[in-house]
Design an enzyme around this catalytic site. Structure first.
Site, PDB file in Angstrom:
ATOM      1  N   HIS A  36     -25.081   6.241 -13.873  1.00  9.83           N
ATOM      2  CA  HIS A  36     -25.803   4.994 -14.109  1.00  9.83           C
ATOM      3  C   HIS A  36     -26.009   4.161 -12.857  1.00  9.83           C
ATOM      4  O   HIS A  36     -27.006   3.449 -12.759  1.00  9.83           O
ATOM      5  CB  HIS A  36     -25.087   4.152 -15.170  1.00  9.83           C
ATOM      6  CG  HIS A  36     -25.480   4.519 -16.557  1.00  9.83           C
ATOM      7  ND1 HIS A  36     -24.895   5.553 -17.237  1.00  9.83           N
ATOM      8  CD2 HIS A  36     -26.424   4.026 -17.388  1.00  9.83           C
ATOM      9  CE1 HIS A  36     -25.451   5.672 -18.431  1.00  9.83           C
ATOM     10  NE2 HIS A  36     -26.385   4.753 -18.549  1.00  9.83           N
ATOM     11  N   GLY A  37     -25.081   4.214 -11.929  1.00 10.43           N
ATOM     12  CA  GLY A  37     -25.317   3.380 -10.753  1.00 10.43           C
ATOM     13  C   GLY A  37     -24.251   3.520  -9.698  1.00 10.43           C
ATOM     14  O   GLY A  37     -23.119   3.929  -9.975  1.00 10.43           O
TER      15      GLY A  37
END
Lengths: 484, 360
Positions: free
Chosen positions: A324-325
């Site tokens: 996700h990041g």
């Protein structure tokens, strides 16, 4: 090109019209050209990266088929290495350097590496996982390698799902590009109807919920606990409507071309456990991680018994978090989900015994509330600007002792720089959405609308379109998941 | 084919209903914060004002209502409101003034119209809602007419034609005004856009604009911040670039020479003013035209029209011969606007001339 841009409103009908005018054998070329144009419209340089990933994986898959065992493995790791390497370089390099610098700072080593400041190419996490999935399918002989370079390039870049998924499987998507697809009025209208619902969720619900969330999360320390809690509940629905809205537009858009993409969301807030939640939320990513990371790992570590199961769960959610990041917030976000799932795994028998004999409806309601509460708490790490902010929100959002009657009035909210209209509107939209979701237990809303008498159907289209045109936020706000 | 017909009929219905609603509701919403705030405030407080200063930035920043009213007090009990909005040029200003006049309920007696020439629409304007909300079929034609009449290259004219057509279509489907019925205007912005005394006068105090940009969280909308930052940079740039100012001074001076003979007035410009005057007459409102000093080519189209108007209705403060100080650096903020000293003189001269024009 954003789905919620006028550029797309012109682009999509033109491509769809050309698609059905062209003979079947040229359609892949049209879709490929359109997909590259769609992606290049963000930044032309991105195309080079997309092309490199496509070319390397195309060649490697064919070579894998021809190679013997060791060489096959070599080709697999080479292709995965290049693709994950590009992902690492563009997405995680600065995060790694920054973390390394911090560690060196703690030890006062007096050394600091400069950051690269490379721009993150949109959608790179999505298409990289799609490519890796294809390579593993070919390696394990689940799928024959695609020989047609154009069709394969289209598999990687198919514009409805290129930027934010669903992360498709080669076994589902690739064969569809070879099929002859005729124009079917009902299928096309069904696709457009789903797109309309997706636009509504994104432009009307998600983007307007963001007004309160952005205000609160910009400086959480300013707000009392109950506002933090409401903003975090809004956040959960914002991310859901934004991402599931995108998925609906993608699935609907692909359906117009006669391509069926996999379902990405299935009423996630009706889940009665975290395990069930991840079967309903971002299904394409969760099932990808389950198939390519969790299951093989659990199998490999089966001799560790319970510890093997827990280990594979934690690794799977670590992958989901990092995917996700590039920030510690996402790592923690993933690990928190992992911990909750491990606890669920460990307490499964105990819970079954504890609730034996309780009314089923009550147990279900409690289970839904428990799951939703966990999602709300964990989501704080998903959105907070810094780790310190996240901890602050977690510590204060359930502290309702600071609530005063004056805060609940319009002027009280204004005093906190919160527009009361969007607060009330946000709560109203969430209630409305939940009513629709209850209805969707049996059938999706766009399918129900499709069966209504003509007059009612068009009236509903009219109301939805006018709602989008009047309450839609057209400030070209990007889809939340583009950053991944 | 069935799908195409359905979509066209559906789209036509959505646009048609929108047209009908807007025709009956009058002007409600432009999508521009400054304009909407001033409109909402003025509509809600119409009874308080009998003089309206209307126009672009030369009105918004240069006509101080309190000073104007104070000078007028011995002659006329003026209670004025400044409805100036930056870059409100023709024909957008014609459209907006028409809406103001139509919505009047009998309190307004005078409109001081800061009439301007045409401007080439800058690129930032193409994207903005300022080139959309007023694009009805009639006003779209006017917009194109003035853009084609302007001195600019052919490819630019064609580009603007396409943009106006595109914006016209967008406007047909713009239902955002419906929000206004359930969402009251954002009172947070009023004190900024309406000025300290809530009379619409915002002045040219750069520090105030700067603090507005840098003062979060109330004004933290990133789009607005970027826009204002660019605007400020432009202003600073123009102030520094004296060579450019000199060039513009040389370019503008001939309009005020004794030898200057104005060409024939633009018939559509005059026609629009006549329509506005007719509307104002019906409401017993008198329009007084105010011409501001500026260093650009808008005099090309403006002066021939101004010289055709009845002198009793014109306050012309643009002359470089008569008012040379307005063109001096110590009175100017940039090429188009006056600084605080200039504004003070400008308001005083405008008020004195106004008293004279209304015969008090």
């Amino acid at each position: 090109m954003l789905f919620n841009s006028l550029h797309f409103v012109i682009f999509f009908p033109l491509v769809a019209a050309a698609y059905f005018i062209l003979p079947h054998r040229f359609r892949w070329a049209l879709l490929l050209g359109a997909s590259y144009y769609f992606y290049g419209a963000f930044k032309i340089e991105y195309l080079l990266l997309l092309f490199t990933s496509t070319a390397v994986s195309y060649v490697a898959a064919i070579r894998m088929k021809q190679a013997q065992h060791r060489q096959k493995k070599l080709w697999l790791w080479l292709a995965i290495g290049v693709n994950l390497g590009l992902l690492f370089f563009f997405k995680y390099l600065d995060f790694s350097i920054d973390s390394l610098n911090q560690v060196m700072g703690w030890f006062r080593m007096g050394l600091e590496f400069p950051l690269s400041h490379w721009l993150l190419p949109i959608g790179i996490s999505f298409y990289t996982f799609q490519i890796v999935g294809y390579l593993l399918d070919v390696y394990f002989d689940v799928k024959e390698p695609e020989r047609h370079p154009g069709i394969y390039a289209l598999y990687v870049s198919f514009f409805p799902q290129l930027i934010a998924g669903p992360i498709e499987r080669s076994t589902n998507l690739l064969p569809q590009f070879g099929k002859k697809i005729d124009y079917d009025y009902h299928r096309v209208v069904g696709g457009l109807r789903l797109m309309l619902w997706g636009f509504f969720k994104k432009l009307v619900i998600a983007d307007n919920l963001a007004i309160v969330i952005d205000q609160v999360y910009a400086d959480p320390g300013q707000f009392p606990g109950w506002v933090l809690l409401i903003a975090t509940v809004f956040l959960v629905y914002q991310v859901y409507c934004d991402f599931s809205g995108y998925s609906d537009i993608a699935i609907g858009g692909a359906r117009v071309f006669g391509i069926e993409l996999m379902q990405n969301f299935n009423r996630p807030f009706a889940a009665r456990s975290m395990q069930e939640f991840w079967k309903r939320w971002h299904i394409s990513l969760a099932s990808w991680v389950n198939d390519y990371v969790h299951t093989p790992l659990a199998y490999q570590k089966r001799h560790w018994k319970m510890w093997g199961a827990l280990f594979s769960i934690m690794i799977a959610f670590l992958v989901i978090g990092i995917w996700h990041g590039a920030s510690w917030n996402f790592v923690i976000w993933g690990l928190l989900f992992g911990i909750v799932l491990c606890l669920e795994y460990l307490t499964a028998d105990m819970r079954q015994q504890l609730f034996r004999g309780w009314p089923r409806a009550l147990v279900s309601t409690l289970a839904i509330l428990y799951t939703f509460s966990i999602v709300v708490i964990v989501s704080i790490f998903f959105r907070a600007e810094t780790f310190a902010d996240a901890i602050y929100v977690v510590r204060h959002c359930f502290d309702l002792s600071t609530i005063t009657a004056s805060q609940l009035t319009g002027s009280g909210l204004w005093a906190m720089n919160i527009d009361p209209f969007w607060m009330v509107m946000g709560l109203g939209m969430i209630i409305g959405l939940e009513i629709i979701q209850l209805w969707e237990r049996k059938e999706r809303i766009h399918e129900v609308v499709g069966r209504l008498p003509k007059l009612w159907r068009w009236l509903i289209y009219g109301v939805v379109v006018v709602a989008i045109l009047s309450f839609g936020n057209f400030d070209m706000k990007q889809f939340y998941y583009f950053q991944f | 084919m069935k799908l195409l017909i359905n979509i066209i009929v559906f789209g036509g219905l959505i646009a048609g209903i929108n047209g009908l609603l807007r025709m009956n509701l009058g002007h409600i919403f432009s999508g521009n914060e400054i304009l909407d705030t001033k409109w909402e405030y003025y509509q809600a407080n119409k009874g308080r004002f009998n003089v309206l200063h209307f126009g672009g930035s030369t009105i918004a920043n240069q006509v101080d209502c309190r000073q104007f009213d104070a000078i007028l007090q011995p002659h006329y009990p003026s209670r004025s409101f400044n409805f100036g909005v930056g870059a409100l040029n023709i024909p957008e200003s014609f459209y907006m003034l028409e809406q103001v006049l139509k919505a009047d309920t009998g309190d307004l007696e005078y409109v001081v119209f800061g009439v301007s020439g045409t401007t080439v629409y800058p690129k930032a304007f193409w994207e903005s809602s300022r080139l959309q909300y007023w694009l009805t079929p009639g006003w779209s034609a006017e917009a194109l007419y003035f853009q084609w009449r302007h001195r600019q290259p052919w490819h630019q004219k064609l580009k603007i034609t396409a943009i106006v057509a595109y914006k016209f279509i967008l406007n047909c489907f713009d239902y955002r005004y419906l929000r206004k019925f359930i969402h009251p205007p954002d009172i947070k912005t009023e004190s900024f856009y309406l000025g300290e005394h809530r009379d619409g006068y915002t002045g040219t105090d750069l520090e105030r604009w700067e603090s507005y940009i840098t003062d979060p969280p109330e004004n933290s909308d990133p789009n607005r911040v970027i826009f204002l930052k660019n605007a400020l940079q432009k202003i600073y740039h123009n102030q520094r670039d004296s060579a450019f100012n000199d060039q513009m001074l040389t370019h503008t001076a001939p309009y005020f020479d004794a030898q200057y003979t104005p060409g024939p007035p633009d018939p559509r410009f005059l026609g629009a003013l006549e329509r506005l005057e007719a509307l104002a007459d019906a409401k017993e409102i008198r329009i007084i035209y105010l011409v501001a000093p500026r260093l650009n080519w808008h005099f090309d189209i403006l002066l021939p029209v101004v010289y055709t108007l009845d002198e009793r209705d014109v306050i012309d403060l643009s002359s470089m011969k008569k008012y040379p100080f307005f063109y001096h650096a110590d009175h100017a903020l940039d090429m188009f606007h006056l600084n605080e000293l200039g504004c003070e003189k400008y308001t005083r001269l405008a008020a004195e001339a106004f008293a004279e024009k209304i015969g008090r």
